[in-house]
Motif scaffolding. Sequence first.
Motif, PDB file in Angstrom:
ATOM      1  N   LEU A   1      36.578 -44.230   3.650  1.00  0.00           N
ATOM      2  CA  LEU A   1      36.572 -43.181   2.633  1.00  0.00           C
ATOM      3  C   LEU A   1      35.744 -43.481   1.385  1.00  0.00           C
ATOM      4  O   LEU A   1      35.201 -42.564   0.785  1.00  0.00           O
ATOM      5  CB  LEU A   1      38.010 -42.848   2.178  1.00  0.00           C
ATOM      6  N   LEU A   2      35.630 -44.754   0.966  1.00  0.00           N
ATOM      7  CA  LEU A   2      35.045 -45.045  -0.344  1.00  0.00           C
ATOM      8  C   LEU A   2      33.760 -45.853  -0.251  1.00  0.00           C
ATOM      9  O   LEU A   2      33.650 -46.768   0.563  1.00  0.00           O
ATOM     10  CB  LEU A   2      36.046 -45.827  -1.202  1.00  0.00           C
ATOM     11  N   PRO A   3      32.794 -45.555  -1.120  1.00  0.00           N
ATOM     12  CA  PRO A   3      31.606 -46.409  -1.214  1.00  0.00           C
ATOM     13  C   PRO A   3      31.955 -47.741  -1.855  1.00  0.00           C
ATOM     14  O   PRO A   3      32.881 -47.832  -2.667  1.00  0.00           O
ATOM     15  CB  PRO A   3      30.646 -45.592  -2.086  1.00  0.00           C
ATOM     16  N   ALA A   4      31.215 -48.780  -1.503  1.00  0.00           N
ATOM     17  CA  ALA A   4      31.470 -50.117  -2.041  1.00  0.00           C
ATOM     18  C   ALA A   4      31.041 -50.195  -3.502  1.00  0.00           C
ATOM     19  O   ALA A   4      30.127 -49.490  -3.927  1.00  0.00           O
ATOM     20  CB  ALA A   4      30.724 -51.155  -1.220  1.00  0.00           C
ATOM     21  N   PRO A   5      31.708 -51.045  -4.290  1.00  0.00           N
ATOM     22  CA  PRO A   5      31.315 -51.184  -5.697  1.00  0.00           C
ATOM     23  C   PRO A   5      29.984 -51.902  -5.850  1.00  0.00           C
ATOM     24  O   PRO A   5      29.628 -52.763  -5.034  1.00  0.00           O
ATOM     25  CB  PRO A   5      32.451 -52.029  -6.292  1.00  0.00           C
ATOM     26  N   LYS A   6      29.254 -51.540  -6.898  1.00  0.00           N
ATOM     27  CA  LYS A   6      28.015 -52.222  -7.253  1.00  0.00           C
ATOM     28  C   LYS A   6      28.223 -52.908  -8.599  1.00  0.00           C
ATOM     29  O   LYS A   6      28.770 -52.305  -9.518  1.00  0.00           O
ATOM     30  CB  LYS A   6      26.857 -51.227  -7.327  1.00  0.00           C
ATOM     31  N   PRO A   7      27.804 -54.164  -8.742  1.00  0.00           N
ATOM     32  CA  PRO A   7      28.043 -54.872 -10.008  1.00  0.00           C
ATOM     33  C   PRO A   7      27.240 -54.274 -11.158  1.00  0.00           C
ATOM     34  O   PRO A   7      26.205 -53.632 -10.941  1.00  0.00           O
ATOM     35  CB  PRO A   7      27.590 -56.304  -9.707  1.00  0.00           C
ATOM     36  N   PRO A   8      27.700 -54.470 -12.388  1.00  0.00           N
ATOM     37  CA  PRO A   8      26.949 -53.984 -13.556  1.00  0.00           C
ATOM     38  C   PRO A   8      25.675 -54.783 -13.752  1.00  0.00           C
ATOM     39  O   PRO A   8      25.530 -55.879 -13.207  1.00  0.00           O
ATOM     40  CB  PRO A   8      27.927 -54.211 -14.714  1.00  0.00           C
TER      41      PRO A   8
END
Length: 491
Positions: free
Chosen positions: A193-200
Amino acid sequence: MPFPQITHHGAVNGVTGSCHELHADAANSYLIDCGLFQGADTANGGRAGQGSLDIEFPLNTVRALIATHVHIDHVGRIPYLLAAGFKGPILCSEPSAKLLPIVLEDAFKLGVSRDQKKVERYIKLIEQRIIALPYNTWFTLQGSSEIICRVRLQRAGHILGSAYVEFDLQYPKTGEKKRVVFSGDLGAPHAPLLPAPKPPHRVDILVIESTYGDHNHEDRRTRRQRLEKVIEQALLDKGTVLIPAFSIGRTQELLYELEEIIHTKPSRAAAPVGARSLAKKILRRVTDETNWPELPIILDSPLASRFTAAYRELQPFWNQEAIKRVQSGRRPLGFEQLITVDSHGDHLRMVQYLARTARPAIVIAGNGMCSSGRIVNYLKAMLGDSRHNVLFVGYQAAGTPGRAIQSYGPAGGYVDIDGERIDIKAGIDSIGGYSAHADHEGLVKFVTGMRQRPSHIRIVHGESKAKQALAARLAAIYQDKQQPLQLEIPQ
């Protein structure tokens, strides 16, 4: 005293009760989360915990609360925060703004009052306080000659609406600027369901969780196959598979994966359900062999049902794979075999029926750590029967019944539930790849993926071993690159 400063009011000695305070200057501070403690976890001073939920820190400088996501261990103490006199806004992502009132209504009923008029007044107050922020958009919290404070939310990939929080602090008189990031709970790649996080891109000070700081998950890309295999093996015992799961996040991911398994299996026509009893609904779908298209998937949680309906309404925030499934005509969170149990009476009848008949079925019920909720009645009725199985798909905090069952069940031990000692004869299994948290490698990549890495890292939200393991790895990486690092594990 140099600013910014950070004080931790929870998620220091364990993984629950998340509550952190960013002091931008002497007169302005901001809370990041205000969650319930679970299991053996307590607040920093050891006083606030499951039995004492009062807010024990001053609120005179707190200007706003930013909620990273709506899990109860991150937002469950908001009723007590308001009771303590907090007057500021509650900032969260747009999906969280829809989910948060549902969570807090449940928390209010459990911890404060079930009087419907009081509940309605309270929820109206909450909704008036909420400011829904679009992802990746700066919002100014404070602007003066002394300080400018902006906040931005980025997708964290943990549950729908989850975010990590970026603070941009500027001090006009000195020209100093600081970028402070609170990770909240980070998700992992390949989550349903969710896209993976991308670091700042840039961080000066990072406060990062460490739930799985000493552990790497099983291959997440093959977890559906493992889920299918484990369930089929359990169903050979001719009983029920119990899956403890929190109402939001894990439950929806499981339904999504189960729908995919069923979709890939050959189907045969089944008689319409009509207005039959729950037991008859199950009977018509059960055969002597595991037949996925006719296997009942029972969601026994009114709260989870409300969240699942909200998830369906928030499809624009799903990942592309999930959106394509819906566009093809499938119902990933509302398929034909799904049976929802709402009333308490139906719940008790379902428990009695499955315990007595041991009809093959999959039951998803909360809570995920078996410390409360409807799963407790299933466990009391079925743990002592070898025909049944319990499948853990999420983290079990120290001091919870879930941790005890997971630890001692495979060796034929026992667990104390509601003061009753139960010998564990049911099968016990775990699938680590379903954790909604980033693992050791995921946490490390969150840091190393930044263009400008933080020079100051504070590690929270983990047991001691996990925090130490993550700290050692990060220290080695920085040393190898000859980069300065102030590394802290708050106590």
